[in-house]
Structure formats: C-alpha cells, structure tokens
Design an enzyme around this catalytic site. Sequence first.
Site, mmCIF file in Angstrom:
data_model
loop_
_atom_site.group_PDB
_atom_site.id
_atom_site.type_symbol
_atom_site.label_atom_id
_atom_site.label_comp_id
_atom_site.label_asym_id
_atom_site.label_seq_id
_atom_site.Cartn_x
_atom_site.Cartn_y
_atom_site.Cartn_z
ATOM 1 N N GLY A 28 0.817 -1.207 0.000
ATOM 2 C CA GLY A 28 0.000 0.000 0.000
ATOM 3 C C GLY A 28 0.851 1.257 0.000
ATOM 4 O O GLY A 28 2.047 1.229 -0.297
ATOM 5 N N ALA A 29 0.197 2.391 0.328
ATOM 6 C CA ALA A 29 0.838 3.711 0.199
ATOM 7 C C ALA A 29 1.419 3.831 -1.210
ATOM 8 O O ALA A 29 2.578 4.170 -1.408
ATOM 9 C CB ALA A 29 1.903 3.926 1.265
ATOM 10 N N HIS A 34 4.840 2.028 -7.936
ATOM 11 C CA HIS A 34 3.896 0.908 -7.987
ATOM 12 C C HIS A 34 3.114 0.935 -9.305
ATOM 13 O O HIS A 34 2.807 -0.118 -9.876
ATOM 14 C CB HIS A 34 2.916 0.984 -6.816
ATOM 15 C CG HIS A 34 3.570 0.842 -5.472
ATOM 16 N ND1 HIS A 34 3.740 1.908 -4.629
ATOM 17 C CD2 HIS A 34 4.088 -0.238 -4.833
ATOM 18 C CE1 HIS A 34 4.333 1.495 -3.523
ATOM 19 N NE2 HIS A 34 4.556 0.202 -3.619
ATOM 20 N N LYS A 146 14.122 -1.576 -7.023
ATOM 21 C CA LYS A 146 14.605 -0.824 -5.859
ATOM 22 C C LYS A 146 14.873 -1.764 -4.689
ATOM 23 O O LYS A 146 15.846 -1.610 -3.961
ATOM 24 C CB LYS A 146 13.610 0.261 -5.441
ATOM 25 C CG LYS A 146 14.164 1.160 -4.318
ATOM 26 C CD LYS A 146 13.233 2.296 -3.999
ATOM 27 C CE LYS A 146 12.060 1.818 -3.176
ATOM 28 N NZ LYS A 146 12.481 1.404 -1.815
ATOM 29 N N ARG A 184 8.219 5.418 2.066
ATOM 30 C CA ARG A 184 8.824 6.050 3.242
ATOM 31 C C ARG A 184 9.294 7.479 2.971
ATOM 32 O O ARG A 184 9.649 8.193 3.907
ATOM 33 C CB ARG A 184 9.974 5.186 3.767
ATOM 34 C CG ARG A 184 9.497 3.900 4.427
ATOM 35 C CD ARG A 184 10.626 3.164 5.141
ATOM 36 N NE ARG A 184 10.098 2.101 5.995
ATOM 37 C CZ ARG A 184 9.930 0.845 5.636
ATOM 38 N NH1 ARG A 184 10.253 0.497 4.406
ATOM 39 N NH2 ARG A 184 9.450 -0.055 6.464
#
Length: 279
Positions: A28-29, A34, A146, A184
């Site tokens: 998520g986030a 994504h 990543k 983050r």
Amino acid sequence: MRVCRTRHELAAALDEHPGTRALVMTMGALHDGHAQLLKAGREAADVLVASVYVNPLQFGPNEDFDAYPRPVDADLTLLEREGTDIAFLPTDDQMYPREPLVRIDPGPIATILEGKTRPGHFAGVLQVVHKVFNLVRPDMTFFGQKDAQQLALVRTMVEDLNMGIDVRPVPIKRDDDGLALSSRNSYLSADERSQALAISGALRAGREAADAGATATEVLGTARSAIAEADGVVLDYLVLVNPDTFEELAPGVTGRGLLAAAAWVGTTRLIDNMEVELR
C-alpha cells in the site's frame, strides 16, 4: 475492479477472470513506482491482480509497522486507474489465521545487508509472498528493482521450489531530481528530502566511474567518498555486489555489478541501488 478482502472472495473472483494472470504485490501507500509495476502487469497478461497488505512478519520490534501509511481509498483509486481487475486487501486473520508453524527459510542471502540490519525481515517477506502466490496462482509476477535483494530472494525461492512463476523485474522509478520513489519518502521533511538526494548521487558517481573504466575498488571508493561528504545522511552500508547472489565483488572483477546502499536521513531509513558495468 473487484475488491476482495477474504480468501473465499479472491478465489471466486479468480474463477470469474480466465486467462493469463499477472500479480503485483504491495504494502500500500502506492505511488508512481507501484504504477510502473501495474502497467507492466497490465500489458503482459489477461488478468491483473494486485495485493495490498502490510505484512507484520517482515517488521522488526523497533520498526514502523504501526506507523506505516495505509491510505486505502487512495490506493484503490490508483489500482483502478491502472486497470487492475482484482484487488486483494486481506486482514491479518485472513493471511495468518494462526501463528505459522511451517516457515520459509530464505537462506544465506537473507543474513547480509538488509537481512543483517533487519534480522528476520526476509523470512517474513518470503512467507507472505509464498502464501499470496499460492492463493493467486499467477503466471507471472512483477517486483521493483529498488528492493533488489528482495527480488533476488523471490527469484531464488521460485527457482528452488519449482513454483513455475515468471518473476519479472521493473526498473526503479525516480523523481526528476533522482530520488528513488518510496512509500517512506512521505516521512521526510523538506530539508531531509534534499539531503536524501546524496544517496542516489553517490550511486550515480560510482556508475560514472565505472563507465570511465574504473576498477571495482575504485567504483566503490568513489561512491563512498561522495556520500561521506553529505550532510544529514548516516550510512548503513554501501557495497558493490553480484546482482544475482549479492556476494561482494572481488577487486579485479569485470561484468555486471550492483551498487547497493542504505542510509538514515533523520529517522527514516532509505535504500537505493544502481547497476554498473565493470570493464
């Protein structure tokens, strides 16, 4: 888009969507990084399945599990925008109805770099990846470069356990200034975000040295020197490794290499990497 919150709902939705199946797993986030994974899956398969689950098994006791961002409505909007057919948003009870007794052992790669700093992290990652693979039964799955060490471990698990899934890497998505996109990044203040650019800058300096003919030792030294001069960045590690095994490269080696770094910027720990070609 069909939104499923239980394993039963997921199974029913999969039965209703025949064809080749692509899976993108997330916590998520969601951001444009994504979205790149989802675009790749949408182009490659008849059915695109995405999971959104903050997996407690991959967080250590002092990590940010409770604080990890969970903007569910925004995540669903992005999934639908990218053409997701099935979104799987399970609860903890659905994923772990009891404490798992059978565990995935990720092997020696999981004890170095990210695994050394975050003991048990990759065991938790592979546990949930294996479970979701079994629930979705994808033909192919897409992981971002990543998280290169995670990608290497997922590939190894699929190969060693004969899972028959095509694991496809997707390049790192960066902002215009070079910062690798990460959920983050939302923790960073404006000043910290500016300081964080030193991480990608150091990797880029190492790659440029490699392009100019530097040895493995010189490439690594160039990158480390660049980040040592940065304000506000506390280096965890910066290494030059084999992209497949994550073993550190010998001084005179040639061929493919991966510069991988992790660093603290304020209270936020960021990772990044960049491929190099050693001549």
